[in-house]
Design a protein around this motif. Structure first.
Motif, mmCIF file in Angstrom:
data_model
loop_
_atom_site.group_PDB
_atom_site.id
_atom_site.type_symbol
_atom_site.label_atom_id
_atom_site.label_comp_id
_atom_site.label_asym_id
_atom_site.label_seq_id
_atom_site.Cartn_x
_atom_site.Cartn_y
_atom_site.Cartn_z
ATOM 1 N N GLY A 24 1.026 -1.224 -0.547
ATOM 2 C CA GLY A 24 0.006 -0.224 0.277
ATOM 3 C C GLY A 24 1.225 1.415 -0.277
ATOM 4 O O GLY A 24 1.777 0.859 -0.080
ATOM 5 N N ARG A 25 0.455 2.635 0.171
ATOM 6 C CA ARG A 25 1.082 3.531 0.320
ATOM 7 C C ARG A 25 2.077 3.807 1.300
ATOM 8 O O ARG A 25 1.229 3.242 2.446
ATOM 9 C CB ARG A 25 0.077 5.114 0.000
ATOM 10 N N THR A 26 2.947 4.652 1.366
ATOM 11 C CA THR A 26 3.955 4.713 2.758
ATOM 12 C C THR A 26 4.255 5.319 2.560
ATOM 13 O O THR A 26 4.711 6.896 1.154
ATOM 14 C CB THR A 26 5.103 4.108 1.876
ATOM 15 N N GLY A 167 20.311 12.623 11.207
ATOM 16 C CA GLY A 167 19.364 12.515 11.329
ATOM 17 C C GLY A 167 18.816 10.789 10.741
ATOM 18 O O GLY A 167 19.752 10.672 10.959
ATOM 19 N N GLY A 168 17.738 11.022 9.200
ATOM 20 C CA GLY A 168 17.370 10.251 9.587
ATOM 21 C C GLY A 168 16.302 9.478 9.028
ATOM 22 O O GLY A 168 15.628 10.980 7.919
ATOM 23 N N THR A 169 15.474 8.088 8.462
ATOM 24 C CA THR A 169 14.575 8.098 7.437
ATOM 25 C C THR A 169 13.623 7.432 8.173
ATOM 26 O O THR A 169 13.893 6.447 8.621
ATOM 27 C CB THR A 169 14.595 7.494 5.823
ATOM 28 N N TYR A 170 12.442 7.798 8.060
ATOM 29 C CA TYR A 170 11.014 7.175 8.598
ATOM 30 C C TYR A 170 10.132 6.593 7.152
ATOM 31 O O TYR A 170 9.840 7.689 6.541
ATOM 32 C CB TYR A 170 10.445 8.185 9.280
ATOM 33 N N LEU A 171 9.809 5.726 7.212
ATOM 34 C CA LEU A 171 8.861 4.185 6.029
ATOM 35 C C LEU A 171 8.055 4.239 7.107
ATOM 36 O O LEU A 171 7.952 3.286 7.500
ATOM 37 C CB LEU A 171 9.440 3.530 5.683
ATOM 38 N N ILE A 172 6.551 4.976 6.936
ATOM 39 C CA ILE A 172 5.503 4.652 7.971
ATOM 40 C C ILE A 172 4.287 4.204 6.531
ATOM 41 O O ILE A 172 3.960 5.025 5.592
ATOM 42 C CB ILE A 172 4.954 5.827 8.810
ATOM 43 N N PRO A 173 3.542 2.797 6.951
ATOM 44 C CA PRO A 173 2.730 2.741 5.980
ATOM 45 C C PRO A 173 2.000 2.927 6.525
ATOM 46 O O PRO A 173 1.020 2.525 7.911
ATOM 47 C CB PRO A 173 2.708 0.624 6.242
ATOM 48 N N LEU A 174 0.773 2.818 5.339
ATOM 49 C CA LEU A 174 -0.222 3.520 5.293
ATOM 50 C C LEU A 174 -1.366 2.911 5.570
ATOM 51 O O LEU A 174 -1.851 1.928 4.334
ATOM 52 C CB LEU A 174 -0.553 4.760 4.655
ATOM 53 N N PRO A 175 -2.703 2.510 5.840
ATOM 54 C CA PRO A 175 -3.581 1.688 5.663
ATOM 55 C C PRO A 175 -4.315 2.033 4.714
ATOM 56 O O PRO A 175 -4.826 2.651 3.586
ATOM 57 C CB PRO A 175 -4.305 2.260 6.612
ATOM 58 N N GLU A 176 -4.826 0.983 3.638
ATOM 59 C CA GLU A 176 -5.884 0.936 2.556
ATOM 60 C C GLU A 176 -6.626 2.000 2.187
ATOM 61 O O GLU A 176 -6.852 2.585 1.504
ATOM 62 C CB GLU A 176 -5.327 -0.518 2.113
#
Length: 207
Positions: A24-26, A167-176
């Motif tokens: 799904g979207r992230t 610094g850093g990176t976040y990847l956060i999946p979104l519900p469909e």
């Protein structure tokens, strides 16, 4: 079906990207290196489509040297009152804590190196039944590393940042069923917004 992934990571200025992935979207938040305290105002996941008031847990990936910070909020626009601050890999990536205010007393601790500056690591956070829990891995409830059971308010917002020399990176999946994304950082003049879809890529300067 062709999938477009965001591969470039920029740490000079904050940026927010949304990509299409197999699950799904992230949301992808690239946090700049900060010598001092964190900046929770740079991204707004609620405005970007994450319905925090409809969930009680969240799994995400992050990559950074040290001091990944997550702020759980009762009011999405309030960073001080009725908040829970989670620090993952603080103090040079040696200690993680849960606090009931920014820079407050540690209410729960976990010693050990948990972050990586070279590869994304899965973590999860849950807030249910008066308890805030944190763990490693993509499965909520598994490999728990911290728990604090003093939560007495609802969680309606969440913020992400890095700080204290990292610094850093976040990847956060979104519900469909998440609503279309609203660019929360358009008010930030030093940021860039990039949206990757299956067929097109669009960039614009912001903040």
């Amino acid at each position: 079906m062709k999938l477009t992934l965001v591969a470039a990571i920029a740490f000079l200025t904050p940026s927010c990207c949304e990509g299409t992935r197999p699950y799904g979207r992230t949301l992808t938040y690239n946090c700049p290196v900060r010598d001092g305290h964190v900046d929770y105002s740079q991204f707004n996941p609620v405005h970007d489509g994450l319905r925090v008031n409809t969930i009680t847990s969240l799994a995400f990936q992050t990559k950074g040297k040290n001091d990944a910070h997550i702020l759980l909020q009762n009011n999405n626009n309030d960073f001080e009152y009725k908040v829970v601050e989670i620090v993952i890999g603080g103090w040079g990536n040696t200690l993680s804590v849960i606090r009931n205010k920014q820079q407050g007393e540690a209410l729960c601790k976990n010693e050990g190196h948990v972050l990586s500056s070279s590869s994304l690591q899965w973590f999860w956070v849950s807030w249910n039944g008066g308890c805030v829990k944190v763990g490693k891995g993509p499965n909520v409830g598994g490999s728990q590393i911290m728990q604090w059971c003093g939560l007495n308010f609802s969680i309606n917002g969440i913020r992400f940042s890095y700080g204290f020399g990292s610094g850093g990176t976040y990847l956060i999946p979104l519900p469909e069923n998440s609503p279309p994304r609203h660019d929360s950082s358009k008010t930030s003049k030093s940021s860039r917004y990039r949206r990757d879809t299956e067929e097109s890529e669009e960039s614009e300067d912001r903040q």
